[in-house]
Design a protein around this motif. Structure first.
Motif, mmCIF file in Angstrom:
data_model
loop_
_atom_site.group_PDB
_atom_site.id
_atom_site.type_symbol
_atom_site.label_atom_id
_atom_site.label_comp_id
_atom_site.label_asym_id
_atom_site.label_seq_id
_atom_site.Cartn_x
_atom_site.Cartn_y
_atom_site.Cartn_z
ATOM 1 N N TYR A 1 -0.785 39.819 -79.449
ATOM 2 C CA TYR A 1 -2.233 40.029 -79.338
ATOM 3 C C TYR A 1 -2.903 38.849 -78.632
ATOM 4 O O TYR A 1 -3.752 39.026 -77.753
ATOM 5 C CB TYR A 1 -2.850 40.219 -80.724
ATOM 6 N N GLN A 2 -2.539 37.617 -79.029
ATOM 7 C CA GLN A 2 -3.123 36.430 -78.402
ATOM 8 C C GLN A 2 -2.822 36.390 -76.912
ATOM 9 O O GLN A 2 -3.688 36.056 -76.101
ATOM 10 C CB GLN A 2 -2.576 35.161 -79.078
ATOM 11 N N GLU B 1 -4.834 39.107 -75.092
ATOM 12 C CA GLU B 1 -6.253 38.757 -75.101
ATOM 13 C C GLU B 1 -6.586 37.760 -73.992
ATOM 14 O O GLU B 1 -7.672 37.801 -73.412
ATOM 15 C CB GLU B 1 -6.638 38.175 -76.469
ATOM 16 N N GLN B 2 -5.648 36.878 -73.675
ATOM 17 C CA GLN B 2 -5.883 35.859 -72.663
ATOM 18 C C GLN B 2 -5.563 36.348 -71.249
ATOM 19 O O GLN B 2 -5.773 35.614 -70.284
ATOM 20 C CB GLN B 2 -5.042 34.617 -72.976
ATOM 21 N N ASP C 1 -6.028 30.596 -82.020
ATOM 22 C CA ASP C 1 -7.114 31.103 -82.851
ATOM 23 C C ASP C 1 -7.697 30.024 -83.749
ATOM 24 O O ASP C 1 -8.613 30.287 -84.527
ATOM 25 C CB ASP C 1 -6.619 32.271 -83.697
ATOM 26 N N ARG C 2 -7.185 28.809 -83.651
ATOM 27 C CA ARG C 2 -7.745 27.709 -84.436
ATOM 28 C C ARG C 2 -9.164 27.403 -83.975
ATOM 29 O O ARG C 2 -9.482 27.455 -82.791
ATOM 30 C CB ARG C 2 -6.885 26.461 -84.292
ATOM 31 N N ARG D 1 -15.960 32.025 -90.978
ATOM 32 C CA ARG D 1 -14.645 32.659 -91.065
ATOM 33 C C ARG D 1 -14.068 32.609 -92.472
ATOM 34 O O ARG D 1 -13.413 33.562 -92.908
ATOM 35 C CB ARG D 1 -13.671 31.992 -90.093
#
Length: 445
Positions: free
Chosen positions: A110-111, A114-115, A138-139, A162
Motif C-alpha cells: 500500500y505504501q 501510494e507513492q 507512515d511515521r 491519530r
C-alpha cells in the motif's frame, strides 16, 4: 517557513538545464528532466529544510547558491536556485511483483502504490522507474532538514489526532511567548517525566523524545511489543509526561539566527561577541543557561562558572528561576508526584544519576539498569549544581537523571537520529518497566 508549512513556497522561472537521458538507460515512468527553479525564501527557511523539501542534498543546494551558503542564515525574500530531485528511485527488474519490491525496501504494498500514483492502473511494474519512500513512511515524527518549534507543534497535533491515548497541553510560555507543550500517555499511578531541548543547540533531543512517544503509542494501538515490553501494562501502571522542547526560543535562534527583524537581534549579537552564527548557543533568548537556573546550590554554581553576563552558555542569571521556561518547569513539576525524571541532553552517551549524596538508594541500581538497556555509561558526577535533575533530587528525594545522548559536537548530525531513538527508546522502556508487576514476576522467576 511559509504559512502552509512548505519552505520556499513560491516558485518562479523554470529553466531546463539537462539533456535527454541516454536511450540505453531509459525506463518506463517519469524521468528526471533536471530543471532549475527559482524560489523565494520565507521566514523560517533554512538550507537544510529547503534541501529536504526539494529532495536535494544540502551540498547540491549550496553549490547552486554559493552566495547563500556563505551567509550565516537565509534572508526572507532572497531568491535561491533549486533542482528538485526525486528521492530514491528504483528500476523494477522483470518478473518482480509489486509486493516483492515493497518487501525489498521494508515497505507495505500500500505504501509503495501510494507513492507512485501514476502507476495505479498498471499491474506489472517490470521495467518501470518508481519512487521508493522512506521505510516507515507512515511515521509522523521525522526530521526534514531540521526540527524546530514549527515542526514540533505540527507533530503534536498529528499525534493527538491519530492516537487517542495521547493528550497534550502546556506548562507555560517562553520569553517570546511560545507555548511550552507537554504530551501525556498512560493512566497509571506511577508518574514519570522526561524533558528535552533545555539547551538550544541540543535540539535533536526533541524529535528523539517525540519519536519515542509515537512508537510507544503506535505499539499500544496495534497491540505490539515495544523493545520487548508490553505497552498495555505501562498504560495501567504508569503515566508518562513528556516536555519535548523546554527552550523553543533558543532552538529557533540556533537554526534561524537573528535575521528577518528579530526583536532581540542587537542584544544577541552583542552577547555573542559580534558573531552572526549561533550554532553553538545553549542559553535561552535572554542569554541565560536554563540548566543553571534551578535552586540547588545555585550560588556555588555561579561562583564555579564565573560568567557574569548573558551569553551563549553558563550564565546562570541574576537569581534562580528568573527565566519563564525554568519557572514553568519547576511549577509544573511541583504539581505532579513524579516517581522519577529524565532530562535529555547531548552529547556523551552517559547517564548522571547522583547529586551531593541526596539521591535515594534506588538511583544507583536504576542507573545501571538504564545504562544496560541503552548502551550508555552510568556516571557518578561531582562539581555541578543548579541543574533540573539536581533540584528534583534535592527537593523530592527521588531518582533524577541527566542523559547525554549521542557522540560528537552539538548540534549533533541528524544521521545519528535513528540510532539515538533506539537507545533512548530502550532506556525509556527500562524506566517505564521499573517496579512493574511484569518486572517483579520476571525477577522472582
Amino acid at each position: 517557513m511559509s504559512h502552509d508549512g512548505q519552505p520556499g513556497a513560491h516558485t518562479y522561472n523554470t529553466e531546463t538545464v539537462g539533456q535527454e537521458p541516454s536511450r540505453e538507460n531509459q525506463v518506463r515512468g517519469k524521468g528526471n528532466d533536471m530543471e532549475l527553479q527559482w524560489i523565494i525564501v520565507k521566514t523560517g527557511d533554512t538550507l537544510p529544510r529547503i534541501a529536504s523539501a526539494y529532495r536535494m542534498t544540502e551540498e547540491l543546494l549550496c553549490a547552486l547558491n554559493p552566495e547563500a551558503s556563505a551567509q550565516p542564515y537565509l534572508l526572507a525574500g532572497q531568491m535561491l536556485r533549486v533542482m528538485p530531485g526525486t528521492g530514491r528511485r528504483y528500476a523494477v527488474p522483470p518478473g518482480e511483483s509489486v509486493h516483492q519490491t515493497a518487501q525489498r525496501f521494508g515497505l507495505t504494498e500500500y505504501q509503495l502504490r501510494e507513492q507512485n500514483p501514476e502507476l495505479a492502473g498498471i499491474q506489472d511494474w517490470s521495467g518501470c522507474c518508481i519512487h521508493i519512500p522512506e521505510a516507515g513512511g507512515d511515521r509522523i515524527v521525522n526530521i526534514k532538514g531540521e526540527y524546530g518549534y514549527r515542526e514540533l507543534m505540527k507533530d503534536i497535533q498529528r499525534l493527538e489526532a491519530r492516537y487517542s491515548c495521547i493528550q497534550s497541553g502546556s506548562i507555560g510560555t517562553s520569553v517570546m511567548g511560545k507555548e511550552l507543550p507537554y504530551l501525556r500517555i498512560g493512566n497509571g499511578p506511577r508518574h514519570v517525566h522526561v524533558n528535552a531541548s533545555v539547551h538550544a543547540n541540543e535540539w535533536l533531543t526533541s524529535p528523539v523524545l517525540m519519536r519515542c512517544v509515537e512508537e510507544y503509542a503506535a505499539a499500544y494501538h496495534s497491540d505490539e511489543m515495544w523493545h520487548s515490553s508490553d505497552p498495555k501494562r505501562w498504560m495501567q501502571e504508569t503515566t508518562l509526561w513528556a516536555v519535548p522542547m523546554v527552550n523553543p526560543d533558543g532552538v529557533e535562534l540556533v537554526q534561524e539566527g537573528v535575521v528577518n527583524h528579530h526583536m532581540y537581534a542587537s542584544r544577541l549579537l552583542e552577547w555573542n561577541g559580534g558573531r552572526a552564527h549561533f550554532t553553538h548557543w545553549k542559553a535561552n533568548i535572554r542569554g541565560v543557561d536554563l540548566n543553571d537556573q534551578f535552586p540547588a546550590y545555585w550560588e556555588e554554581e555561579v561562583a564555579r562558572r564565573g560568567v557574569a553576563s548573558p551569553g551563549p552558555r553558563d550564565y546562570a542569571g541574576t537569581a534562580p528561576l528568573t527565566e519563564p521556561e525554568a519557572q514553568a518547569l519547576v511549577q509544573w513539576t511541583q504539581q505532579h508526584d513524579f516517581a522519577a525524571v529524565v532530562s535529555l541532553h547531548s552529547q556523551g552517551q552517559e547517564i548522571y544519576w547522583n547529586y551531593r549524596d541526596l539521591e535515594p538508594r534506588e538511583s544507583a541500581p536504576l542507573s545501571r539498569k538504564l545504562a544496560k538497556a541503552s548502551g550508555y555509561k552510568a556516571v557518578k558526577l561531582g562539581g555541578s549544581d543548579a541543574g533540573y535533575k539536581d533540584w528534583f533530587i534535592q527537593a523530592f528525594g527521588k531518582p533524577g537523571f541527566t542523559v547525554e545522548v549521542g557522540l560528537g559536537v552539538n548540534p549533533l548530525p541528524v544521521e545519528q537520529f535513528d540510532d539515538i531513538c533506539v537507545e533512548v527508546g530502550r532506556l525509556l522502556t527500562a524506566l517505564l518497566s521499573h517496579g512493574s508487576r511484569e518486572e517483579g514476576s520476571s525477577d522472582r522467576r
